[in-house]
Design a protein around this motif. Structure first.
Motif, PDB file in Angstrom:
ATOM      1  N   ALA B 439     -33.032 -46.144  39.604  1.00  0.00           N
ATOM      2  CA  ALA B 439     -32.481 -47.458  39.252  1.00  0.00           C
ATOM      3  C   ALA B 439     -32.964 -48.492  40.257  1.00  0.00           C
ATOM      4  O   ALA B 439     -32.829 -48.304  41.459  1.00  0.00           O
ATOM      5  CB  ALA B 439     -30.962 -47.390  39.256  1.00  0.00           C
ATOM      6  N   GLU B 440     -33.550 -49.556  39.752  1.00  0.00           N
ATOM      7  CA  GLU B 440     -34.033 -50.614  40.639  1.00  0.00           C
ATOM      8  C   GLU B 440     -33.424 -51.945  40.228  1.00  0.00           C
ATOM      9  O   GLU B 440     -33.008 -52.105  39.090  1.00  0.00           O
ATOM     10  CB  GLU B 440     -35.570 -50.700  40.548  1.00  0.00           C
ATOM     11  N   ASP B 441     -33.411 -52.855  41.190  1.00  0.00           N
ATOM     12  CA  ASP B 441     -32.949 -54.212  40.886  1.00  0.00           C
ATOM     13  C   ASP B 441     -31.529 -54.172  40.309  1.00  0.00           C
ATOM     14  O   ASP B 441     -31.209 -54.826  39.318  1.00  0.00           O
ATOM     15  CB  ASP B 441     -33.936 -54.854  39.892  1.00  0.00           C
ATOM     16  N   VAL B 442     -30.674 -53.357  40.917  1.00  0.00           N
ATOM     17  CA  VAL B 442     -29.339 -53.150  40.356  1.00  0.00           C
ATOM     18  C   VAL B 442     -28.394 -54.289  40.747  1.00  0.00           C
ATOM     19  O   VAL B 442     -28.222 -54.582  41.923  1.00  0.00           O
ATOM     20  CB  VAL B 442     -28.748 -51.805  40.833  1.00  0.00           C
ATOM     21  N   GLN B 443     -27.837 -54.896  39.762  1.00  0.00           N
ATOM     22  CA  GLN B 443     -26.858 -55.951  40.004  1.00  0.00           C
ATOM     23  C   GLN B 443     -25.449 -55.357  40.150  1.00  0.00           C
ATOM     24  O   GLN B 443     -24.683 -55.740  41.018  1.00  0.00           O
ATOM     25  CB  GLN B 443     -26.863 -56.933  38.824  1.00  0.00           C
ATOM     26  N   ALA B 444     -25.140 -54.402  39.281  1.00  0.00           N
ATOM     27  CA  ALA B 444     -23.780 -53.868  39.248  1.00  0.00           C
ATOM     28  C   ALA B 444     -23.776 -52.490  38.612  1.00  0.00           C
ATOM     29  O   ALA B 444     -24.646 -52.157  37.808  1.00  0.00           O
ATOM     30  CB  ALA B 444     -22.876 -54.795  38.439  1.00  0.00           C
ATOM     31  N   VAL B 445     -22.797 -51.690  39.003  1.00  0.00           N
ATOM     32  CA  VAL B 445     -22.619 -50.371  38.393  1.00  0.00           C
ATOM     33  C   VAL B 445     -21.168 -50.256  37.942  1.00  0.00           C
ATOM     34  O   VAL B 445     -20.245 -50.545  38.704  1.00  0.00           O
ATOM     35  CB  VAL B 445     -22.942 -49.236  39.388  1.00  0.00           C
ATOM     36  N   GLN B 446     -20.987 -49.856  36.696  1.00  0.00           N
ATOM     37  CA  GLN B 446     -19.640 -49.602  36.191  1.00  0.00           C
ATOM     38  C   GLN B 446     -19.357 -48.130  36.433  1.00  0.00           C
ATOM     39  O   GLN B 446     -19.938 -47.262  35.776  1.00  0.00           O
ATOM     40  CB  GLN B 446     -19.566 -49.957  34.708  1.00  0.00           C
ATOM     41  N   GLY B 452     -12.702 -47.943  34.767  1.00  0.00           N
ATOM     42  CA  GLY B 452     -12.949 -47.752  36.195  1.00  0.00           C
ATOM     43  C   GLY B 452     -13.223 -49.075  36.894  1.00  0.00           C
ATOM     44  O   GLY B 452     -12.495 -50.044  36.695  1.00  0.00           O
ATOM     45  N   GLN B 453     -14.285 -49.084  37.682  1.00  0.00           N
ATOM     46  CA  GLN B 453     -14.543 -50.299  38.451  1.00  0.00           C
ATOM     47  C   GLN B 453     -15.989 -50.741  38.317  1.00  0.00           C
ATOM     48  O   GLN B 453     -16.889 -49.917  38.284  1.00  0.00           O
ATOM     49  CB  GLN B 453     -14.291 -50.030  39.930  1.00  0.00           C
ATOM     50  N   LEU B 454     -16.174 -52.055  38.314  1.00  0.00           N
ATOM     51  CA  LEU B 454     -17.510 -52.642  38.330  1.00  0.00           C
ATOM     52  C   LEU B 454     -17.814 -52.997  39.781  1.00  0.00           C
ATOM     53  O   LEU B 454     -17.126 -53.819  40.378  1.00  0.00           O
ATOM     54  CB  LEU B 454     -17.515 -53.896  37.456  1.00  0.00           C
ATOM     55  N   VAL B 455     -18.824 -52.339  40.356  1.00  0.00           N
ATOM     56  CA  VAL B 455     -19.108 -52.591  41.768  1.00  0.00           C
ATOM     57  C   VAL B 455     -20.522 -53.108  41.961  1.00  0.00           C
ATOM     58  O   VAL B 455     -21.417 -52.838  41.151  1.00  0.00           O
ATOM     59  CB  VAL B 455     -18.900 -51.327  42.640  1.00  0.00           C
ATOM     60  N   GLY B 456     -20.718 -53.845  43.047  1.00  0.00           N
ATOM     61  CA  GLY B 456     -22.016 -54.421  43.370  1.00  0.00           C
ATOM     62  C   GLY B 456     -22.641 -53.722  44.566  1.00  0.00           C
ATOM     63  O   GLY B 456     -22.076 -52.761  45.108  1.00  0.00           O
ATOM     64  N   PRO B 457     -23.819 -54.221  45.004  1.00  0.00           N
ATOM     65  CA  PRO B 457     -24.575 -53.556  46.076  1.00  0.00           C
ATOM     66  C   PRO B 457     -23.767 -53.322  47.354  1.00  0.00           C
ATOM     67  O   PRO B 457     -24.035 -52.351  48.060  1.00  0.00           O
ATOM     68  CB  PRO B 457     -25.729 -54.530  46.336  1.00  0.00           C
ATOM     69  N   ASP B 458     -22.789 -54.171  47.647  1.00  0.00           N
ATOM     70  CA  ASP B 458     -22.032 -53.941  48.882  1.00  0.00           C
ATOM     71  C   ASP B 458     -21.200 -52.665  48.805  1.00  0.00           C
ATOM     72  O   ASP B 458     -20.664 -52.205  49.803  1.00  0.00           O
ATOM     73  CB  ASP B 458     -21.149 -55.153  49.218  1.00  0.00           C
ATOM     74  N   SER B 459     -21.090 -52.076  47.610  1.00  0.00           N
ATOM     75  CA  SER B 459     -20.323 -50.835  47.466  1.00  0.00           C
ATOM     76  C   SER B 459     -21.211 -49.614  47.284  1.00  0.00           C
ATOM     77  O   SER B 459     -20.709 -48.508  47.098  1.00  0.00           O
ATOM     78  CB  SER B 459     -19.385 -50.926  46.256  1.00  0.00           C
ATOM     79  N   PHE B 460     -22.520 -49.804  47.311  1.00  0.00           N
ATOM     80  CA  PHE B 460     -23.400 -48.669  47.002  1.00  0.00           C
ATOM     81  C   PHE B 460     -23.347 -47.580  48.069  1.00  0.00           C
ATOM     82  O   PHE B 460     -23.777 -46.460  47.833  1.00  0.00           O
ATOM     83  CB  PHE B 460     -24.847 -49.133  46.778  1.00  0.00           C
ATOM     84  N   GLY B 461     -22.832 -47.914  49.255  1.00  0.00           N
ATOM     85  CA  GLY B 461     -22.680 -46.896  50.300  1.00  0.00           C
ATOM     86  C   GLY B 461     -21.441 -46.049  50.103  1.00  0.00           C
ATOM     87  O   GLY B 461     -21.224 -45.072  50.821  1.00  0.00           O
ATOM     88  N   ARG B 462     -20.615 -46.436  49.138  1.00  0.00           N
ATOM     89  CA  ARG B 462     -19.362 -45.690  48.931  1.00  0.00           C
ATOM     90  C   ARG B 462     -19.627 -44.338  48.283  1.00  0.00           C
ATOM     91  O   ARG B 462     -20.648 -44.126  47.629  1.00  0.00           O
ATOM     92  CB  ARG B 462     -18.398 -46.534  48.087  1.00  0.00           C
ATOM     93  N   ARG B 463     -18.656 -43.448  48.450  1.00  0.00           N
ATOM     94  CA  ARG B 463     -18.836 -42.072  47.984  1.00  0.00           C
ATOM     95  C   ARG B 463     -18.171 -41.858  46.626  1.00  0.00           C
ATOM     96  O   ARG B 463     -17.100 -42.399  46.363  1.00  0.00           O
ATOM     97  CB  ARG B 463     -18.241 -41.093  48.998  1.00  0.00           C
ATOM     98  N   LEU B 464     -18.820 -41.064  45.813  1.00  0.00           N
ATOM     99  CA  LEU B 464     -18.253 -40.698  44.519  1.00  0.00           C
ATOM    100  C   LEU B 464     -17.348 -39.491  44.735  1.00  0.00           C
ATOM    101  O   LEU B 464     -17.818 -38.358  44.840  1.00  0.00           O
ATOM    102  CB  LEU B 464     -19.378 -40.389  43.532  1.00  0.00           C
ATOM    103  N   GLU B 465     -16.068 -39.755  44.873  1.00  0.00           N
ATOM    104  CA  GLU B 465     -15.074 -38.700  45.095  1.00  0.00           C
ATOM    105  C   GLU B 465     -13.696 -39.297  44.795  1.00  0.00           C
ATOM    106  O   GLU B 465     -13.556 -40.511  44.686  1.00  0.00           O
ATOM    107  CB  GLU B 465     -15.148 -38.181  46.534  1.00  0.00           C
ATOM    108  N   TYR B 466     -12.707 -38.442  44.685  1.00  0.00           N
ATOM    109  CA  TYR B 466     -11.373 -38.909  44.291  1.00  0.00           C
ATOM    110  C   TYR B 466     -10.819 -39.965  45.224  1.00  0.00           C
ATOM    111  O   TYR B 466     -10.137 -40.893  44.791  1.00  0.00           O
ATOM    112  CB  TYR B 466     -10.395 -37.727  44.214  1.00  0.00           C
TER     113      TYR B 466
END
Lengths: 239, 604
Positions: B439-446, B452-466
């Protein structure tokens, strides 16, 4: 007193019998928790959400939540009052409620709730739905414009009248009160004396030819806010 | 023409005139007559001894059921934003033009109906549609024309499948053009296990030991809520009741989710094995797989696998030679209702009713299906169960992160090079996932679908876990060219359509949220709207009766919190004396036309 449950509502100690809901225990203690779909004679349903309280910090409908020992219930707080106000406003904009010429005005629980909460006009846009009026029955008018989907008539017909005159069809915003017949109310076994006719909190189910037998100004909620009876009984016991 | 009365009575008799099997009866009547007519409703009600309006109520609830005749072929176009991003709108236009009808209508000859439907679980091969039970993927305007031509020629959607997909998609009982798109296999779910291996290990233990192992593994539900599975089983085991049930929730309806589709296609044995282990652990003899109507094309394969398991002694009486252990599974087909993924709605639906959620307490573990103690678990959860019994709880607990043991399947779709299913240990960062999927040039990820949540690049360091970015598995990626406000509108439209309508905040609140977002999209938004959306969302979340309304405003709230500038750009203080939502020109139009002159005060 053994076999009773102790908990608090807004800091006031309340006792409940096992199996009683928060709402029932509150009523018995003279604490009015606003509600619309709940009705003393019917099984709780939990649809309108007006009676939502916080139980140990989490939202719960007081009408369906059984009382439990040590519960901390919040009801009359600014936060909950605000949520309730919004729910009541939602019910107003969702239907077509014309209080000023509704036969139920003054006896209407939705209108009375609005007055109790000081709502003069809803902040939400009216949705102006297209809804059917069923005037087929000789003695009863069904005006879905004023239906709040509380299911009181559905439950009363099943639980008190031993019939199945009403049920919901559709879902979401298209959810509609329907009758147990191919076409209309006249084709059901509804009788004008059925409890299902009485329990409607609004002007959706009305007896025909009974318009304004009690004049405006002398109706139930013209004199005191909804819930006053519960609070008065509590005050009398407390005195 | 056979006498409909006779036919309906026969169908009802197959289900022993049991009103709790109303869904099956209605589905059978509809597949025979194309709809459940008013007459059919009367006949069903008579045969089952229930009020007619109860039948009507159930029929009217599900979008795949109808009381009016539709076309012999129904084309259901997937309406989710991912399909739109990959060209669904021109495809829909082509269908409309070639068929000569609008979406929602049936051709004059009664042959073909064109409809929208929410996510059909094919976001990795969008745009896609369901044509009766046949899935068509990677649609284009050319393909739309070919499809119409073939349907006009043969009327048989099965003839639309030319090239079969991989794995069991090519199985004679499936014959689908669907691709699995398994991009990354992990050790837990997407791995082979000989049928019976885990079950035999479970049966060598006592049921209480099996539950203890599941608790030791710290397995949490994979559907999204993350409730500890062992605890749920323990409650169900301890609940009083001679009859108990295990239900597998295969109603994955969260837009952007399709990982259960892949499990059902390729790893159904693992799932059934997990269900059987659950039956042993909680003391249930009966299991139900609640299969979403969109996956009806997998039903023959699943029935076949069940039969193979019966023949191998893995279902039925004295399973694996264990005397007295009896368990079998039936499939309950859904009919197009997202809310039925909510476990108590799913129970209502299994009981033949509208998919309204139930009041809690009592919880399903105490009083579930038909009032009996019931454990409802996700497809992926049951797969984990089988693996845990095979490899041991310690092995499982060491995979993943501290609060989230094991692996998770992610359904990745949207703007990336390799959409599909990925199995990762819990705890990977969103950035790692985005890199792997190209994935390139990502504006947001649902993350976690619309609920759930719509997150932007400042959250890309977050972990996918409960404990951080929790998700049932849906990951939708949007690049910088996508309009996030439009996407949120699509999600709200979805929730408003899918709300069951039982409680006020969800039924009305979602419609009001949608209206406001639409006003903003039409440049009628004002700065006050931010506050309005916050307040309204808060009440819908707070007061709603089930998970649908408790999470539906998340899409709005995460837009407000994580992308405030995207919204604010579209808001402007009202220019004149009116509210931004009020259009004086439109309001005067009729009057001006009637009087034949324009307004003096509000001249254009």
């Amino acid at each position: 007193m053994s076999e009773t449950i102790g908990f608090t509502i807004d800091g006031r100690p309340v006792r409940a019998r096992p199996g009683q809901t928060i709402l029932e225990a509150a009523d018995a203690a003279g604490i009015y928790i606003p509600r619309l779909c709940a009705h003393r004679e019917l099984h709780p349903f939990g649809a309108c959400r007006v009676c939502t309280v916080k139980v140990n910090g989490r939202p719960q409908a007081a009408c369906t939540m059984p009382a439990a020992e040590g519960m901390v219930v919040e009801s009359n707080t600014p936060e909950l009052t605000e949520h309730r106000r919004r729910l009541i406003e939602m019910l107003f904009v969702e239907g077509n409620h014309y209080c000023m010429f509704c036969e139920k005005s003054g006896n209407c629980e939705l209108q009375a709730l609005a007055y109790r909460f000081g709502i003069t006009a809803p902040r939400y846009p009216y949705l102006f739905p297209n809804r059917d009026v069923d005037a087929s029955h000789p003695d009863v008018l069904l005006d879905r414009n004023r239906c709040v989907l509380c299911a009181r008539c559905v439950r009363a017909s099943q639980q008190l009248d031993g019939k199945n005159v009403f049920q919901f069809v559709g879902r979401g915003a298209n959810k509609t009160l329907w009758v147990n017949a191919e076409r209309e109310l006249a084709d059901t076994n509804l009788d004008v004396r059925d409890r299902a006719v009485d329990v409607c909190p609004v002007g959706c189910i009305l007896r025909k030819r009974q318009g304004y037998t009690i004049p405006i100004g002398r109706r139930r909620y013209d004199h005191e806010p909804i819930g006053s009876d519960i609070e008065r009984a509590g005050a009398a016991r407390g005195a | 023409m056979t006498d409909i009365g006779h036919a309906v009575r026969q169908i009802c008799a197959v289900y022993h005139n049991d009103a709790s099997r109303l869904m099956d009866i209605i589905e059978a009547v509809q597949s025979r007559y194309g709809c459940v007519s008013s007459e059919a409703m009367n006949l069903i009600a008579q045969a089952l001894g229930i009020p007619r309006v109860e039948v009507h109520s159930t029929v009217s609830f599900y979008s795949f059921l109808s009381n009016r005749p539709k076309g012999r072929v129904i084309i259901r176009l997937c309406s989710d934003p991912i399909d739109e991003m990959f060209g669904m709108l021109p495809v829909a236009n082509t269908f409309e033009e070639t068929l000569g009808v609008h979406v929602g209508e049936t051709t004059a000859d009664g042959a073909i109906t064109l409809e929208w439907t929410p996510c059909i679980g094919m976001s990795d091969q969008a745009p896609a549609a369901l044509i009766n039970d046949v899935v068509v993927t990677y649609l284009s305007t050319d393909k739309a024309r070919e499809i119409v031509a073939e349907l006009r020629r043969s009327g048989d959607p099965r003839k639309l499948v030319h090239r079969l997909g991989d794995g069991h998609n090519a199985h004679p009982l499936v014959r689908a053009m669907v691709h699995n798109n398994i991009r990354r296999k992990g050790p837990v779910v997407l791995a082979d296990l000989p049928p019976g291996a885990a079950l035999r290990k479970a049966l060598a233990m006592s049921p209480i030991e099996v539950i203890r192992d599941i608790k030791t593994s710290r397995l949490r539900g994979r559907g999204g809520a993350g409730f500890p599975t062992g605890m749920k089983w323990e409650f169900t085991r301890q609940a009083e009741g001679a009859r108990k049930f295990v239900i597998c929730n295969a109603d994955e309806g969260e837009p952007g989710t399709f990982k259960d589709r892949v499990i059902l296609t390729e790893y159904a044995d693992l799932m059934f094995e997990g269900m059987t282990i659950a039956g042993y652990a909680i003391g249930a003899k009966e299991g139900i797989l609640y299969l979403r109507g969109e996956y009806a094309y997998l039903r023959p394969l699943l029935e076949h696998i069940l039969q193979v398991r019966r023949d191998a002694g893995l279902l039925g009486r004295d399973i694996c030679g264990k005397r007295g252990f009896e368990f079998d599974i039936r499939i309950q087909l859904g009919a197009g209702a997202y809310v039925c993924g909510e476990e108590t709605s799913l129970l209502s639906s299994c009981e033949g009713r509208r998919g309204d959620p139930k009041n809690r307490p009592p919880f399903p573990a105490q009083k579930g299906y038909l009032g009996c103690p019931t454990s409802v678990n996700n497809v992926e959860t049951f797969c984990c169960v089988a693996r845990i019994l095979d490899r041991g709880p310690g092995w499982f607990a060491e995979i993943g992160s501290k609060g989230s043991p094991g692996t998770k399947l992610f359904s990745v779709s949207g703007d990336c090079a390799a959409p599909g299913v990925y199995e990762y240990p819990f705890g990977i960062t969103l950035a790692e996932l985005l890199r792997d999927v190209g994935a390139e040039d990502v504006q947001a990820v649902q993350v976690g679908g619309p609920s759930g949540q719509l997150v932007g690049p400042d959250s890309f360091g977050r972990r996918l876990e409960y404990d951080d970015l929790a998700t049932g598995g849906s990951i939708m990626i949007f690049n910088s060219s996508r309009d996030l406000v439009h996407i949120v509108r699509k999600f709200l439209e979805f929730f408003a359509d899918e709300s069951c309508g039982y409680c006020t905040p969800c039924r009305v609140g979602n419609v009001l949220l949608l209206r406001k977002i639409e006003e903003i999209l039409h440049d009628r938004g004002s700065p006050d709207d931010l506050h309005y959306l916050e307040e309204l969302s808060a009440t819908v979340k707070f007061a709603s009766r089930c998970g649908l309304g408790q999470t539906s405003p998340n899409t709005v709230l995460s837009l407000l919190r994580n992308f405030p500038e995207v919204l604010k750009r579209r808001l402007k203080p009202p220019a004149g004396e009116f509210l931004a939502t009020f259009d004086i020109r439109a309001a005067l139009a009729d009057t001006e036309r009637l009087v034949g002159r324009s307004s003096v005060m509000y001249a254009p």
